[in-house]
Design a protein around this motif. Structure first.
Motif, mmCIF file in Angstrom:
data_model
loop_
_atom_site.group_PDB
_atom_site.id
_atom_site.type_symbol
_atom_site.label_atom_id
_atom_site.label_comp_id
_atom_site.label_asym_id
_atom_site.label_seq_id
_atom_site.Cartn_x
_atom_site.Cartn_y
_atom_site.Cartn_z
ATOM 1 N N MET A 106 0.848 -1.189 0.000
ATOM 2 C CA MET A 106 0.000 0.000 0.000
ATOM 3 C C MET A 106 0.888 1.245 0.000
ATOM 4 S SD MET A 106 -3.085 -1.102 -0.085
ATOM 5 C CE MET A 106 -4.245 0.053 0.583
ATOM 6 N N ARG A 156 -0.745 7.909 2.380
ATOM 7 C CA ARG A 156 -1.426 9.145 1.956
ATOM 8 C C ARG A 156 -0.807 10.362 2.620
ATOM 9 N NH1 ARG A 156 -7.470 8.819 3.064
ATOM 10 N NH2 ARG A 156 -7.337 10.744 1.906
ATOM 11 N N ASN A 171 -6.914 4.571 7.260
ATOM 12 C CA ASN A 171 -7.133 5.859 6.610
ATOM 13 C C ASN A 171 -5.821 6.557 6.233
ATOM 14 O OD1 ASN A 171 -6.356 6.527 9.189
ATOM 15 N ND2 ASN A 171 -7.936 8.070 9.501
ATOM 16 N N GLN A 181 -3.484 4.007 0.955
ATOM 17 C CA GLN A 181 -4.285 3.939 -0.262
ATOM 18 C C GLN A 181 -3.620 2.946 -1.210
ATOM 19 O OE1 GLN A 181 -4.203 7.905 -1.818
ATOM 20 N NE2 GLN A 181 -2.110 7.776 -2.526
ATOM 21 N N ARG A 219 -0.620 4.466 -6.551
ATOM 22 C CA ARG A 219 -0.951 5.184 -7.782
ATOM 23 C C ARG A 219 -0.130 4.621 -8.934
ATOM 24 N NH1 ARG A 219 -0.103 11.014 -5.382
ATOM 25 N NH2 ARG A 219 1.698 9.816 -4.769
ATOM 26 N N ALA A 250 -5.201 4.871 -9.218
ATOM 27 C CA ALA A 250 -4.730 3.528 -8.873
ATOM 28 C C ALA A 250 -5.423 2.529 -9.793
ATOM 29 C CB ALA A 250 -5.059 3.223 -7.416
#
Length: 137
Positions: free
Chosen positions: A56, A59, A71, A74, A77, A107
Motif C-alpha cells: 500500500m 497518503r 485511513n 491507499q 498510484r 490507482a
C-alpha cells in the motif's frame, strides 16, 4: 467506574495492545515494504495484519513508531496527474490506441478523466493494472 479509572492510572500498560507501526519515517507517497514495519505496543488500535499494509502507499507522512491505520493508506498510484499515458478504446474487433494526458492521479481500477492528445477531447478511462488506460463507453 472509579475502580476502572484507578486501574488505568495505576496500570498504564494494561490498556496497551500490539499493532503495526512504522519502522522509519515514511514520507507521503511511499510504498510500504516488509522492512518498513515493526510491531509496537500502542493504546490506539490500528492495523495488525501485515498483508493489509505491504504494497500500500501512504497518503500522509507516517513518523517512526506511529501506529498504522487504514485511513493513512491507499492503493498505489499507477498514473500521476499530467502524465502521458497509453489510451485504448476497444469495441468488438475495432481497437484504437493513442496518447493521452491524465488529468488526475489513479490507482488500478480507478476511473479518471484523460485528455486525448490527438483530438484534445476529454474522456473517462479506467486505469488498468499495467498502468495503461481503457476508455469507458
Amino acid at each position: 467506574m472509579r475502580a476502572l479509572v484507578l486501574a488505568l492510572v495505576l496500570l498504564p500498560g494494561a490498556a496497551l495492545a500490539g499493532g503495526l507501526g512504522a519502522a522509519r519515517t515514511l514520507p507521503a507517497g511511499s510504498v510500504i515494504g516488509p522492512a518498513d514495519l515493526r510491531v509496537i505496543e500502542t493504546d490506539r488500535p490500528g492495523l495488525t495484519d501485515p498483508s493489509q499494509v505491504i504494497g500500500m502507499q501512504t497518503r500522509i507522512t507516517v513518523y517512526e513508531g506511529r501506529p498504522l491505520h487504514a485511513n493513512m493508506l491507499q492503493a498505489p498510484r499507477l498514473v500521476g496527474r499530467n502524465q502521458i499515458v497509453r489510451l485504448s478504446f476497444q469495441r468488438g474487433a475495432l481497437r484504437i490506441d493513442t496518447e493521452g494526458r491524465a488529468l488526475s492521479d489513479g490507482a488500478a481500477g480507478a476511473l479518471i478523466r484523460v485528455m486525448n492528445m490527438g483530438s484534445r477531447s476529454t474522456v473517462t478511462a479506467q486505469v488498468m493494472p499495467d498502468g495503461s488506460l481503457a476508455v469507458i463507453k
